[in-house]
Scaffold this motif. Structure first.
Motif, short mmCIF file in Angstrom:
data_model
loop_
_atom_site.label_atom_id
_atom_site.label_comp_id
_atom_site.label_asym_id
_atom_site.label_seq_id
_atom_site.Cartn_x
_atom_site.Cartn_y
_atom_site.Cartn_z
N GLU A 1 2.35 6.90 -6.68
CA GLU A 1 1.32 7.84 -7.15
C GLU A 1 1.65 9.27 -6.76
OE1 GLU A 1 -2.33 6.30 -5.54
OE2 GLU A 1 -2.39 4.64 -6.99
N THR A 2 2.13 9.47 -5.54
CA THR A 2 2.49 10.82 -5.08
C THR A 2 3.65 11.38 -5.90
OG1 THR A 2 1.71 10.37 -2.85
CG2 THR A 2 3.28 12.18 -3.10
N ALA A 3 4.67 10.57 -6.13
CA ALA A 3 5.83 11.01 -6.90
C ALA A 3 5.42 11.37 -8.32
CB ALA A 3 6.92 9.94 -6.91
N ARG A 4 4.57 10.56 -8.92
CA ARG A 4 4.09 10.85 -10.28
C ARG A 4 3.27 12.12 -10.31
NH1 ARG A 4 2.48 4.82 -12.34
NH2 ARG A 4 4.52 4.32 -13.21
N ARG A 5 2.40 12.28 -9.32
CA ARG A 5 1.56 13.49 -9.26
C ARG A 5 2.43 14.73 -9.09
NH1 ARG A 5 -1.97 11.23 -6.18
NH2 ARG A 5 -1.00 11.78 -4.23
N ASN A 6 3.43 14.66 -8.22
CA ASN A 6 4.34 15.79 -8.00
C ASN A 6 5.16 16.09 -9.25
OD1 ASN A 6 3.43 16.05 -5.41
ND2 ASN A 6 5.18 15.01 -4.48
N ASN A 7 5.51 15.06 -9.99
CA ASN A 7 6.30 15.24 -11.21
C ASN A 7 5.45 15.89 -12.30
OD1 ASN A 7 8.76 14.97 -12.58
ND2 ASN A 7 8.03 13.16 -13.65
N SER A 8 4.19 15.52 -12.39
CA SER A 8 3.34 16.07 -13.45
C SER A 8 2.90 17.49 -13.16
CB SER A 8 2.12 15.17 -13.69
OG SER A 8 1.28 15.18 -12.56
N ARG B 1 0.83 -1.21 0.00
CA ARG B 1 0.00 0.00 0.00
C ARG B 1 0.87 1.27 0.00
NH1 ARG B 1 -5.43 -1.12 1.41
NH2 ARG B 1 -5.70 -3.25 2.12
N LEU B 2 1.92 1.26 0.82
CA LEU B 2 2.82 2.42 0.87
C LEU B 2 3.58 2.60 -0.44
CD1 LEU B 2 4.22 2.22 4.51
CD2 LEU B 2 2.91 4.11 3.53
N LEU B 3 3.98 1.50 -1.05
CA LEU B 3 4.66 1.60 -2.35
C LEU B 3 3.74 2.24 -3.38
CD1 LEU B 3 6.58 -1.79 -2.54
CD2 LEU B 3 7.59 0.48 -2.83
#
Length: 124
Positions: free
Chosen positions: A115-122, A108-110
């Protein structure tokens, strides 16, 4: 002399994956004791690799590298889950339920971290 510790108070994913890897090592020792060498080898590789990938992600070359390392850890977690379910349903194997329960929050944490890293990148 300062005490050596693998734990980082601000990184539950790293800490949970370390504890899981140590538990996998102990479980694999049980498998080897009953001469299930192939299963022990496969489970050892995938189960300890989860922590190794998460640890590598702590020093990425880029955000894409960070996500890639976590995704590899996620794949290793999925593979490990498969091996553990085989142990659960095959006769004569030690009970892996404790490991399966410990793996769930890591997965779940992975997923959340990716998802958070992708959202921050976009958003940049």
């Amino acid at each position: 002399m300062e005490e050596l510790t693998p734990y980082q108070p601000d990184n539950p994913l790293l800490n949970l994956s370390f504890d899981f890897a140590v538990a996998v090592i102990a479980f694999c020792k049980e498998l080897r004791a009953i001469r299930e060498f192939e299963m022990s080898h496969q489970l050892f590789k995938s189960g300890t690799s989860i922590h190794a990938q998460i640890r590598e992600a702590q020093h990425p070359a880029s955000r894409a590298d960070f996500v890639n390392k976590l995704k590899t850890g996620q794949k290793e977690a999925c593979e490990t889950e498969g091996w553990l379910f085989m142990c659960l349903y095959a006769p004569g194997y030690p009970d892996p339920r404790t490991l399966l329960h410990r793996l769930d929050p890591i997965q779940r944490l992975l997923t959340s971290s990716i998802e958070t890293a992708r959202r921050n990148n976009s958003s940049k």
